[in-house]
Design an enzyme around this catalytic site. Sequence first.
Site, mmCIF file in Angstrom:
data_model
loop_
_atom_site.group_PDB
_atom_site.id
_atom_site.type_symbol
_atom_site.label_atom_id
_atom_site.label_comp_id
_atom_site.label_asym_id
_atom_site.label_seq_id
_atom_site.Cartn_x
_atom_site.Cartn_y
_atom_site.Cartn_z
ATOM 1 N N PRO A 34 0.833 -1.210 0.000
ATOM 2 C CG PRO A 34 0.057 -1.012 2.181
ATOM 3 C CD PRO A 34 0.759 -1.958 1.259
ATOM 4 C CD GLN A 112 -2.944 0.148 4.511
ATOM 5 O OE1 GLN A 112 -2.929 1.346 4.272
ATOM 6 N NE2 GLN A 112 -1.841 -0.548 4.785
ATOM 7 C CG HIS A 187 -2.507 1.106 7.951
ATOM 8 N ND1 HIS A 187 -1.325 0.661 8.488
ATOM 9 C CD2 HIS A 187 -2.188 2.179 7.169
ATOM 10 C CE1 HIS A 187 -0.324 1.418 8.036
ATOM 11 N NE2 HIS A 187 -0.833 2.337 7.235
ATOM 12 N N GLY A 188 -2.525 -1.412 11.061
ATOM 13 C CA GLY A 188 -2.112 -1.236 12.442
ATOM 14 C C GLY A 188 -0.686 -0.754 12.567
ATOM 15 C CB ALA A 189 1.928 -0.564 10.311
ATOM 16 C CE1 TYR A 192 -1.091 7.952 8.871
ATOM 17 C CE2 TYR A 192 -0.153 5.850 8.203
ATOM 18 C CZ TYR A 192 -0.282 7.221 8.021
ATOM 19 O OH TYR A 192 0.384 7.856 7.002
ATOM 20 N N GLY A 310 9.777 -3.730 2.816
ATOM 21 C CA GLY A 310 10.727 -2.693 3.191
ATOM 22 C C GLY A 310 12.127 -3.007 2.722
ATOM 23 N N GLY A 333 7.128 -1.766 -2.650
ATOM 24 C CA GLY A 333 6.610 -0.412 -2.625
ATOM 25 C C GLY A 333 7.254 0.448 -3.692
#
Length: 382
Positions: A34, A112, A187-189, A192, A310, A333
């Site tokens: 995302p 997401q 989205h738990g990262a 946010y 990443g 990404g």
Amino acid sequence: MPSQPTVVVTDTDILFDSFDLDGLTLDNRVGLAPMTRTSATDDGHATEQMARYYASFARGDFGFLVTEGTHPDTEYSQGYPNQPGLATDAQADAWTQVTDAVHDAGAPIFAQLMHAGALSQGNRYTEETAGPSVVTPKGEQLPIYGGEGAFPTPKRMTTEEIDDAIEGFAAAAERAVDAGFDGVEVHGANGYLLDQFLTDYTNERDDEYGGSVENRIRLTTEVIEAVQARTPDEFVVGVRLSQTKVNDDEHEWGEGEQQAEVVFEAVSDAGADYVHVTEPDVTAPAFGETGPTLAAYAAEYADAPVIANGNLGDPDAAVDAIEEDDADLVAQGTAALANHDWPARVRDDDSLDAFSFEDRLLPDATLDDDEAADDIVVPADD
């Protein structure tokens, strides 16, 4: 100036194995991560340009796609101007052109669901921001997403507002089903709302959502459970987790491996169908200068498939994430922004273009016409 293209030289066969994700067969192990692009209409509707943009990655042989963060409610969740939503039926209807285009190109797509919380820097529904506690976020707003200056100090969410946020995620997931998505990613990262509850220095609560790691991860698990309860069994429900944040790229979980064990076990026990781990460099040790990566801890403690994201644009790094850290899937990404056909190029041993932040994301992250051209990627059988 971007660096010279890299040439693929590694044995990448493992990237192209099919994979069963909760009953959904993926053609390969490489997904689109995302990435916020602030290209929806002012009222949060996905556009025909966005449909062409996402479809180009499907034509480039990505095994699955995860959309940019999509706000789930009409209260505090919107994070950026021109962020798409799944907060209304009209917003969901607008997404059908995207899901149809991606499916026609041969890939599944997950929405997401992102609640910005205290990091909101553009919400057409309210001027107030909200978070777990009255704590001003670190850093400054992100100009590439339309922000400027310090973040405002959020209000402390009441228990009723927390319940409303959970309901917002669940209702948005139902709309995602109606819009034709194959799943959602909670989205738990990245700093946010759900990550704000998990993070020790942004969560000063003394109720059931604050204090211990078990309490601080509670909101994330309750969201996962609510989404699972409101969507079909075959609908994929994943979660994204990180230590670092868009406004704090140095953060590490204070309790180290003990926290990793609690967090990853909790989200998989709540019913997450996958755990998506993202860090600026997911190949680096999670805690300190040595030791396992965060993806390796996720693989050890989560009873669910692990996606690593990443600094995996080099095919060697992507292969190692699976072979060395036991991730099941990888997500690209910025490497995908430079190569909408990254999987096809890697499979065919073609060179990869280098990513240029200046050329692609400045002065803002809005989609350029060349990213959504119908012929940006030509299908292999044409």
